[in-house]
Each structure stands twice: as C-alpha cells, then as structure tokens.
Design a protein around this motif. Structure first.
Motif, PDB file in Angstrom:
ATOM      1  N   GLY A   1       0.803  -1.209   0.000  1.00 40.08           N
ATOM      2  CA  GLY A   1       0.000   0.000   0.000  1.00 40.08           C
ATOM      3  C   GLY A   1       0.838   1.262   0.000  1.00 40.08           C
ATOM      4  N   LYS A   2       0.552   2.184   0.917  1.00 39.68           N
ATOM      5  CA  LYS A   2       1.266   3.462   0.962  1.00 39.68           C
ATOM      6  C   LYS A   2       2.722   3.306   1.383  1.00 39.68           C
ATOM      7  N   PHE A   3       3.093   2.109   1.835  1.00 39.93           N
ATOM      8  CA  PHE A   3       4.479   1.851   2.219  1.00 39.93           C
ATOM      9  C   PHE A   3       5.278   1.234   1.062  1.00 39.93           C
ATOM     10  N   GLY A   4       4.686   1.129  -0.096  1.00 39.78           N
ATOM     11  CA  GLY A   4       5.386   0.606  -1.256  1.00 39.78           C
ATOM     12  C   GLY A   4       6.493   1.542  -1.718  1.00 39.78           C
ATOM     13  N   VAL A   5       7.386   1.017  -2.535  1.00 37.92           N
ATOM     14  CA  VAL A   5       8.532   1.798  -3.013  1.00 37.92           C
ATOM     15  C   VAL A   5       8.080   2.989  -3.848  1.00 37.92           C
ATOM     16  N   ILE A   6       7.071   2.769  -4.677  1.00 42.48           N
ATOM     17  CA  ILE A   6       6.520   3.841  -5.515  1.00 42.48           C
ATOM     18  C   ILE A   6       4.998   3.802  -5.436  1.00 42.48           C
ATOM     19  N   ASP A   7       4.380   4.825  -5.973  1.00 41.21           N
ATOM     20  CA  ASP A   7       2.931   4.905  -6.013  1.00 41.21           C
ATOM     21  C   ASP A   7       2.437   4.167  -7.255  1.00 41.21           C
ATOM     22  N   TYR A   8       1.469   3.276  -7.086  1.00 40.81           N
ATOM     23  CA  TYR A   8       0.964   2.476  -8.198  1.00 40.81           C
ATOM     24  C   TYR A   8      -0.416   2.960  -8.624  1.00 40.81           C
ATOM     25  N   PRO A   9      -0.806   2.728  -9.879  1.00 40.83           N
ATOM     26  CA  PRO A   9      -0.110   1.941 -10.900  1.00 40.83           C
ATOM     27  C   PRO A   9       1.075   2.690 -11.504  1.00 40.83           C
ATOM     28  N   TYR A  10       1.997   1.926 -12.068  1.00 36.94           N
ATOM     29  CA  TYR A  10       3.119   2.503 -12.797  1.00 36.94           C
ATOM     30  C   TYR A  10       2.558   3.136 -14.073  1.00 36.94           C
ATOM     31  N   ILE A  11       2.952   4.393 -14.306  1.00 37.16           N
ATOM     32  CA  ILE A  11       2.449   5.159 -15.447  1.00 37.16           C
ATOM     33  C   ILE A  11       3.615   5.644 -16.300  1.00 37.16           C
ATOM     34  N   GLU A  12       3.451   5.576 -17.594  1.00 37.58           N
ATOM     35  CA  GLU A  12       4.405   6.175 -18.517  1.00 37.58           C
ATOM     36  C   GLU A  12       3.664   6.856 -19.652  1.00 37.58           C
ATOM     37  N   GLY A  13       4.391   7.664 -20.414  1.00 41.62           N
ATOM     38  CA  GLY A  13       3.750   8.359 -21.514  1.00 41.62           C
ATOM     39  C   GLY A  13       4.735   8.763 -22.590  1.00 41.62           C
ATOM     40  N   LEU A  14       4.207   8.943 -23.780  1.00 36.96           N
ATOM     41  CA  LEU A  14       4.975   9.424 -24.918  1.00 36.96           C
ATOM     42  C   LEU A  14       4.206  10.551 -25.594  1.00 36.96           C
ATOM     43  N   ARG A  15       4.926  11.489 -26.153  1.00 33.80           N
ATOM     44  CA  ARG A  15       4.321  12.465 -27.041  1.00 33.80           C
ATOM     45  C   ARG A  15       3.906  11.729 -28.312  1.00 33.80           C
ATOM     46  N   MET A  16       2.890  12.221 -28.993  1.00 33.19           N
ATOM     47  CA  MET A  16       2.365  11.472 -30.136  1.00 33.19           C
ATOM     48  C   MET A  16       3.410  11.243 -31.219  1.00 33.19           C
ATOM     49  N   ASP A  17       4.249  12.236 -31.486  1.00 32.81           N
ATOM     50  CA  ASP A  17       5.251  12.035 -32.539  1.00 32.81           C
ATOM     51  C   ASP A  17       6.300  11.006 -32.126  1.00 32.81           C
ATOM     52  N   GLU A  18       6.556  10.862 -30.820  1.00 27.73           N
ATOM     53  CA  GLU A  18       7.447   9.805 -30.349  1.00 27.73           C
ATOM     54  C   GLU A  18       6.779   8.440 -30.506  1.00 27.73           C
ATOM     55  N   ALA A  19       5.499   8.399 -30.186  1.00 26.27           N
ATOM     56  CA  ALA A  19       4.770   7.135 -30.235  1.00 26.27           C
ATOM     57  C   ALA A  19       4.670   6.569 -31.643  1.00 26.27           C
TER      58      ALA A  19
END
Length: 319
Positions: free
Chosen positions: A185-203
C-alpha cells in the motif's frame, strides 16, 4: 503479402537466433560438422546456452551495426521490476506469481476505435517482427536485446486517434495478490499503478515497439510479460512493463518516476551522455557481462532516427 522496408537501425541476421546462437560462443564448432544435421544436437546446444525454443513466427531483424546480443540468461536475470522487488537479481525468482492467461488490454481516450481486447487477438492484428535494440538503463548499465512484437505505430493507426490526442499514456497492472510491493500500500517503493507516456510524434516513430517476446519466445515474466513498451532511445524506465491500459490524451501524462522525484527524472528521459543524473555521470555505461565501461551514445545510438523530434528543445531543461 507484407513488404517490410528495412531501416538503418535494423540489425544483421548473423546476430539473430538461431545462427547467432551458434556463433556466440563458438559452441557450434564443438558439435562437429556431422552433427549439424542432428536436431538433437541443436536442442542440446539450445539447452547449453539456456535459450528458449523459438515458438513465435516473426520477420527477422538484420544487423547493419553488428551489435552483439546479450545472452538470454543476462537479459532475464538482471531486471528492474519494483512491483516485485527492488532486487534486480531477485525478480526472476518471484515473478512466477504473475498470471498472464487471458490478458486483456484496454485502449481508450481520444480515439475513434476504442477497444478492450484479449492480447492473443491483439497480436493477430499486426505483423510480428524481431527488433534487436540497444537498451540503456538510467542506472548506467546496458544490454542488447532481440525483442519480438509489433510497432506501436501500427496499433495507433488501428485505433485512429482524434486530432486532439497529443500524448499516449500507458498503465501497468495493479494486483496486490500478484505484486508484493503493491500489497504494501502506501508503504510501497513507488505509487501504483506505474504510469508512462509518450508524445504522439514519439509514439508513431518507427522505433517505438510493443514487445510480446524475446529471443523468439513469449516474454519472460520478469521482463514485463505479456506485453511491454520498448523505446530504445530513452532510458529503460520509459519502457513500461505488463501493460493493461493505453490511453490517448490531450495533456502530458505525469509518469511515475517524474512524480516520485522530479529533480532527477523528467518526462522525456532521452539517453543523453551530456546531461548527468544528479547523482552520477551518464557519459559511460557498463554492458551486462562486460568488465570495462563504454561510451554512451546520444539517443542511445539512434540519433539519426529521432533527433529531429527534439529540434529547438533545450535537452538540459526537457530531461
């Protein structure tokens, strides 16, 4: 018939399984010429090299740059997957809890054709390829991986984003019964869910890839099964694992590591030897299995293919 135009970055068949398997440690010579015809000998060699059987159908990559592949053992034994553990060598021993049966991916947001689709059906929609890419971790280690999967651009074309879609947001599975760190829970290493993103031209860049396997077999669980993103000109944390949701949005997503520590991690995370991490240099890297470090290349060696995406941008500011 699908005709694939080969790109500058694609890599030579002398580095591709099975021929690469034979040349890699010269074990092929040890078998002797007469044993070449023996499938038993080939399978014995596969076992010696700890390589999986080739179970996937795909268009093989070609190696213009003669990159040397890391071994299957190296690729699957050194992994960052915080949902399981912060131990890079420990992920492979506990990743068996990940159940990839009947995996589905939701594709939503600003698209004409949103869908929730079983991964097996999704894969059948696209031409499966092998992409042999350099992989550079922000921590300073690297490897060369023969991924199997399909281009992100082909998926984007299929779902038809609206003109208002400027970014693509990716999300990892949340299941505390599978992932030990999520259970904290709140004691995890990071906040979940793991999120990522790309700009459309990168994608839509031809290098961006959705991988469902490596070395000709399905994706190992510790490497992000059953489907992960691979963006080879960016640091490895951008290549999000175990994807369950892909959303097309009009605003820049706040990716996980940018949220956790904005001083050290930005949205773009392009490999750049001229911009150090606040705690270490990025000028050199150590390839897994090598003792000596080597120079890190701008955009991880893919400058010709992606530098134009960032024309006019201050890459010290937009890290």
């Amino acid at each position: 018939m699908n005709i694939i135009k080969r790109k500058h970055w694609q890599i030579s068949e002398n580095e591709v399984t099975p021929k690469e398997l034979f040349e890699k440690r010269r074990n092929f010579i040890k078998l002797g010429a007469a044993s070449i015809v023996s499938s038993g000998a080939i399978m014995e060699l596969l076992a010696q090299e700890n390589l999986p059987k080739i179970t996937l159908d795909f268009i093989k990559d070609k190696n213009i740059d003669n990159l040397k592949l890391n071994t299957f053992e190296q690729i699957t034994s050194h992994n960052n997957f915080y949902e399981f553990t912060t131990s890079q060598s420990g992920v492979k021993d506990i990743a068996h809890t990940l159940n990839t049966d009947n995996w589905s991916v939701t594709i939503d947001g600003l698209v004409e054709n949103p869908m929730k689709v079983n991964l097996d059906d999704l894969v059948k929609m696209f031409t499966m390829e092998e992409r042999i890419y350099r992989f550079r971790c922000v921590e300073g280690w690297s490897m060369v991986v023969p991924w199997n999967g399909f281009s992100l651009a082909s998926l984007i074309k299929k779902v038809k984003p609206l003109s208002s879609a400027k970014y693509v947001r990716f999300e990892t599975l949340v299941d505390p019964e599978v992932f030990p760190d999520q259970k904290r829970g709140k004691f995890g290493v990071i906040d979940y869910p793991y999120i990522e993103g790309l700009r459309m031209d990168e994608a839509v860049n031809d290098l961006s890839f959705l991988a469902t396997g490596l070395y000709g077999d399905v994706m190992p669980k510790q490497n992000g099964a059953p489907i992960r993103l691979v963006v080879p000109w960016k640091y490895g944390f951008k290549s999000i694992k175990s994807i369950v949701k892909i959303s097309f949005v009009d605003k820049e997503p706040l990716n996980t590591w940018q949220k956790e520590n904005p001083r050290e991690y930005g949205f773009f995370a392009n490999v750049n030897p001229n911009v150090d991490h606040p705690r270490w240099s990025q000028k050199k890297e150590r390839v897994l299995g090598s003792f000596f470090k080597q120079d890190t290349l701008m955009f991880n060696g893919y400058e010709k293919e992606v530098a134009s995406l960032y024309s006019g941008m201050d890459l010290r500011k937009y890290i």
